[in-house]
Design an enzyme around this catalytic site. Structure first.
Site, PDB file in Angstrom:
ATOM      1  N   HIS A 214     -16.504 -29.959   5.202  1.00  0.00           N
ATOM      2  CA  HIS A 214     -15.812 -30.469   6.391  1.00  0.00           C
ATOM      3  C   HIS A 214     -14.607 -31.309   5.997  1.00  0.00           C
ATOM      4  CE1 HIS A 214     -19.685 -29.509   8.538  1.00  0.00           C
ATOM      5  NE2 HIS A 214     -18.800 -29.064   9.406  1.00  0.00           N
ATOM      6  N   ASP A 255     -12.876 -31.000  13.804  1.00  0.00           N
ATOM      7  CA  ASP A 255     -13.869 -31.700  12.959  1.00  0.00           C
ATOM      8  C   ASP A 255     -13.304 -33.025  12.433  1.00  0.00           C
ATOM      9  OD1 ASP A 255     -16.297 -30.357  12.975  1.00  0.00           O
ATOM     10  OD2 ASP A 255     -15.657 -28.892  11.475  1.00  0.00           O
TER      11      ASP A 255
END
Ligand SMILES: Nc1ncnc2c1ncn2[C@@H]1O[C@@H]2COP(=O)(O)O[C@H]2[C@H]1O
Length: 471
Positions: A214, A255
């Protein structure tokens, strides 16, 4: 053109000694400068190479480059020398460098400095430094490389890892800025390019580069996928420019500030975000609010009426919240019902919004639909992040979350389950809706990758147990 062809090839897998460089007129590429936003402070790659040039005619450079061979800082994402795709391959090519060095405009620099928060300002100091000295020459080479790659950016096999190296870790800024121009959004919405760039620099900086998965590279990959989807006939001919703008902003921010652990971890550790969002879509709500905060801080949409801005922010939230994987069945059931009834109307704004939500979900988890060469890298990264969470849980004597135990889970097992139960059902419906060569190709890649993960002879063994050392 006369060239210093008598120069021997320099040993470029090692730093070239300074005295050699001075004597031979070759230039060592240390840390490259800020052509695409400059080196990202948290992902500073070292590029090395040699340049032969003739000082009488500087229109031609002869280059021998080794790509990014080393990345500062720890973490599983560190490229390995000699690993496949770790090189940006430019071997003795001619480059005609007619243009002067590209520099970020002085106005742009000022506006970044003025708007950035204290913490972000600290992080971005390196990012905004003006380049100086001969490194410029090699930055131009990388610029050529990036331009060539951008010509093929709508290809499903686009190598985002190489692109990120070529942009020195600034792929997110470079790519998204390009998409805004390509889709005509900058012109249509009268966006100030300086504010747009400032927004993207802040977005990139707010991803955690230490996360194996991420991080800003994942956001760049999702944005590239989104661009490919937006160009598919069903979407390209029916979406409004506002839909397109939203889709790109959602992809690039979806994200933001991800901590590298999942919601379950935040809930069980009593994290304040879990309390704030009442244990529901905790991360997605946070990504959305971060996105809104950066949009406002950059002033990108300040010239639009307040009602339009608030509306955009709300819709942005509903796209980002759709990426909550625990809600997949809910979205998929609605989509499937429409497809079964054949009543999906792209003229209806609410239907279009549902399609955008599904598109966002597809972009978010499309990595198993990429060609194996790319897909397997994402699999390693996501597993590294899961296992890291498991390590932390063990360290704090917590129960280890599902898929996070490096002693009992394996990349192959995780991938097979994820493809069968999550990705395939989504992309089957997407293919019914979109029905293009791209959607069929994605399904074909998915099947090939699943076959490889389920055949132990076709993928590397899981790491040996002794490599796990609880700290
Ligand atoms: N290749 C993959 N293998 C396993 N899980 C994945 C993979 N790609 C994405 N995911 C999961 O899908 C989730 C989508 O939402 P998140 O980004 O919060 O977290 C992501 C991961 O947990």
């Amino acid at each position: 053109m006369e060239v210093c062809s008598q120069l021997p090839v320099l040993p470029l897998d090692r730093p070239v000694p300074q005295h050699v460089l001075r004597r031979r007129g070759a230039i060592s590429l240390g840390t490259s400068s800020a052509l695409f936003g400059g080196p990202s402070p948290r992902q500073l790659c070292k590029r090395r190479g040699g340049v032969s040039y003739n000082s009488a005619d500087q229109a031609v450079l002869y280059l021998h480059l080794l790509g990014d061979v080393k990345q500062r800082g720890p973490g599983p994402s560190e490229p390995v020398r000699g690993a496949p795709h770790s090189h940006v391959k430019v071997d003795y090519q001619r480059f005609h460098c007619h243009q002067g060095p590209v520099r970020p405009g002085a106005r742009g620099l000022k506006s970044h400095r003025r708007r950035l928060s204290f913490q972000r300002g600290l992080k971005s100091r390196h990012l905004l430094q003006r380049p100086s000295g001969p490194q410029h020459l090699l930055d131009q080479v990388y610029n050529c490389q990036v331009k060539c790659m951008l010509d093929k950016v709508d290809s499903w096999d686009f190598d985002i890892f190489m692109f990120d190296r070529a942009t020195n870790g600034n792929g997110l800024v470079t790519l998204t800025f390009h998409f805004f121009l390509q889709l005509g959004l900058t012109r249509l919405f009268r966006l100030d390019p300086i504010k747009l760039r400032s927004f993207l620099v802040m977005v990139q900086a707010d991803y955690h580069q230490r996360n194996p998965y991420h991080n800003s590279l994942h956001a760049t990959d999702v944005t590239q996928a989104m661009y490919c989807f937006l160009r598919q006939p069903k979407l390209a001919t029916t979406l409004s420019s506002c839909d397109m703008l939203l889709a790109l902003v959602a992809a690039v921010t979806h994200d933001l500030d991800h901590p590298g652990v999942n919601q379950g971890f935040l809930v069980r550790t009593g994290h304040h975000l879990a309390a704030l969002y009442k244990n529901s879509s905790v991360l997605e709500s946070h990504h959305w609010r971060c996105a809104v905060s950066l949009l406002r801080e950059s002033g990108l949409l300040d010239h639009l009426p307040i009602t339009d801005r608030l509306n955009l922010e709300e819709r942005l939230g509903s796209l980002i919240l759709a990426t909550d994987i625990s809600q997949q069945n809910r979205y998929l059931a609605r989509f499937r019902e429409h497809l079964d009834r054949e009543d999906l109307s792209m003229a209806d704004p609410s239907h279009r919004h549902l399609v955008l939500q599904i598109t966002m979900k597809c972009a978010d988890i499309c990595n198993p639909c990429r060609v194996w060469r790319l897909s397997s890298q994402w699999s390693s990264r996501v597993t590294a992040e899961f296992f890291h969470q498991g390590d932390v849980e063990k360290k704090h004597r917590m129960a280890v979350s599902p898929l996070c135990d490096r002693l009992s889970d394996s990349t192959a097992h995780i991938q097979a389950g994820f493809i069968r139960h999550v990705v395939e059902p989504l992309f089957r419906e997407w293919c019914r809706f979109s029905c293009t060569s791209l959607s069929h190709r994605m399904l074909a890649h998915l099947q090939t990758n699943l076959d490889r993960w389920t055949d132990p002879s076709q993928h590397p063994e899981t790491p040996p147990l002794e490599s796990y050392q609880p700290s």
